[in-house]
Motif scaffolding. Structure first.
Motif, PDB file in Angstrom:
ATOM      1  N   VAL A 277     -13.256 -52.318   2.107  1.00  0.00           N
ATOM      2  CA  VAL A 277     -14.480 -52.568   1.347  1.00  0.00           C
ATOM      3  C   VAL A 277     -15.483 -53.250   2.270  1.00  0.00           C
ATOM      4  O   VAL A 277     -15.204 -54.329   2.818  1.00  0.00           O
ATOM      5  N   ALA A 278     -16.642 -52.643   2.462  1.00  0.00           N
ATOM      6  CA  ALA A 278     -17.605 -53.133   3.447  1.00  0.00           C
ATOM      7  C   ALA A 278     -18.840 -53.711   2.766  1.00  0.00           C
ATOM      8  O   ALA A 278     -19.317 -53.173   1.763  1.00  0.00           O
ATOM      9  N   GLN A 279     -19.336 -54.789   3.332  1.00  0.00           N
ATOM     10  CA  GLN A 279     -20.619 -55.375   2.929  1.00  0.00           C
ATOM     11  C   GLN A 279     -21.505 -55.383   4.155  1.00  0.00           C
ATOM     12  O   GLN A 279     -21.241 -56.088   5.119  1.00  0.00           O
ATOM     13  N   LEU A 280     -22.565 -54.580   4.128  1.00  0.00           N
ATOM     14  CA  LEU A 280     -23.401 -54.387   5.296  1.00  0.00           C
ATOM     15  C   LEU A 280     -24.823 -54.852   5.010  1.00  0.00           C
ATOM     16  O   LEU A 280     -25.268 -54.851   3.860  1.00  0.00           O
ATOM     17  N   PRO A 281     -25.573 -55.208   6.060  1.00  0.00           N
ATOM     18  CA  PRO A 281     -26.976 -55.598   5.868  1.00  0.00           C
ATOM     19  C   PRO A 281     -27.831 -54.392   5.507  1.00  0.00           C
ATOM     20  O   PRO A 281     -27.505 -53.253   5.848  1.00  0.00           O
TER      21      PRO A 281
END
Length: 388
Positions: A277-281
């Motif tokens: 699960v990725a949280q990117l800008p």
């Protein structure tokens, strides 16, 4: 792009089976639902029918199942709608005849009629055939002794199963269209890149090669009568050639230089493929020099590669922020995960990143983050971007 062994064994949605293994998996998946035919089979064995009725009933059931499997297996191919509709009508006729002749246990065949019509026919037709199969089920149930008792348990599976297959077919069609569109976009992007490279190389080398050709002809005419002038032309040819070589190297280096938007898009794809699960800008900084952006992009690529290959993480957070330090404002890239953690082990990857960042005045730090997890932080000064 090379296919992995797993890709060869996995059939995607909207993609027909391509080898024996994929066909076997699809066959087993379809065959599971034939379990509900246990009621007609039990009726044949213990229903008290005569030997002739059992023989005809067994042949009729075998023909029904064979027709159903052929129809469902061939939904991925382009078949004329009339032929598919005819096949559904044949299934409905078989279900009606067997139910009327052998009893209420055979009413379950109408569920397969509804499902096959939803799976094999276009949505604009199956939205009518599924209710029609359900209506035929209702009429037949009232004509069969004791069929009303089975009707309540079959109406919902017939309707819901049929329309569920309509939705699945629509999803498959959409997936196929998206896959084709993605392939088209990739092809157009590759064509555009080739055109850009051809244009850039023409602009870089066209003038230089023309000049080299002209001076080579001049030098040939001057020999042997004017050796000094010919030598000057040869020296000019060498100078132009060296400059052309420098220009080509710079152009190739520019093609190879990674960018933050490109690496963020690649990170999103890689992490999703790895089940992280990725949280990117949202947007990368736009006030960086090409060298500073390239250094951060290399750092992002290396960090995401380590997360995917070695961390065993379930979540990954990527931040790109501007921070004010005592010296100058810096762009800070942080990649953190909740994996196994552990100390940073110096290697070619971290050493290369450190050298890249130091070349633009930046720094790199990497190590455990909390009880578990790992964090890599790369910083480059924003002042580099002011003069670009």
């Amino acid at each position: 792009m090379a296919l992995t062994q797993e890709d060869h064994h996995r059939t995607g949605i909207g993609k027909p089976p391509e080898n024996r293994r994929q066909k076997l998996v699809k066959g087993l998946w379809i065959g599971i639902w034939l379990f509900y035919l246990s009621a007609p089979v039990t009726d044949l064995i213990h229903g008290g029918h005569s030997p002739g009725a059992r023989l005809l009933g067994g042949l009729g059931l075998a023909a029904f199942v064979a027709w159903y499997l052929v129809l469902v297996f061939r939904t991925a191919r382009q078949i004329a709608v009339r032929r598919v509709l005819f096949s559904v009508v044949v299934l409905a006729a078989q279900a009606t005849i067997l139910s009327l002749a052998l009893g209420r246990e055979w009413l379950v065949l109408f569920v397969y009629v509804a499902i096959s019509s939803g799976a094999a026919l276009p949505g604009e037709i199956s939205r009518w055939t599924v209710p029609a199969a359900t209506a035929l089920l209702t009429a037949t149930a009232y004509a069969v002794p004791g069929g009303e008792a089975y009707l309540a348990g079959l109406l919902v599976p017939a309707l819901m199963g049929g329309f569920a297959m309509v939705g699945i077919r629509a999803m498959i069609r959409t997936t196929i269209e998206l896959r084709e569109a993605r392939a088209t976009v990739a092809q157009l992007a590759a064509n555009e890149e080739r055109l850009r490279m051809a244009r850039d190389l023409h602009d870089l080398l066209g003038h230089s090669l023309s000049l080299i050709t002209l001076k080579s002809e001049l030098a040939g005419r001057m020999l042997p009568g004017q050796p000094e002038a010919a030598a000057q032309q040869v020296a000019d040819i060498e100078r132009v050639s060296r400059q052309a070589l420098v220009d080509v190297r710079e152009a190739v280096s520019g093609y190879r230089r990674p960018t933050l938007p490109g690496e963020l898009a690649g990170a999103r794809t890689a992490l999703a493929a790895a089940g992280v699960v990725a949280q990117l800008p949202a947007d990368p900084a736009d006030d960086l020099s090409e060298e500073a952006e390239s250094a951060l992009a290399w750092s992002l690529r290396e960090a995401v590669t380590n997360v995917v290959r070695h961390s065993g993480a379930k979540r990954c957070r990527i931040t790109l922020e501007t921070r004010q330090t005592l010296a100058d404002p810096v762009a800070e890239l942080m990649v953190s995960d909740d994996g196994t953690g552990g100390p940073a082990v110096p290697g070619n990857g971290l050493t290369g990143l450190t050298e890249r960042l130091e070349a633009v005045g930046g720094t790199l730090s990497a190590g455990p983050a909390g009880k578990t997890g790992f964090a890599l932080t790369a910083r480059v000064p924003l002042a580099l971007g002011s003069g670009s």
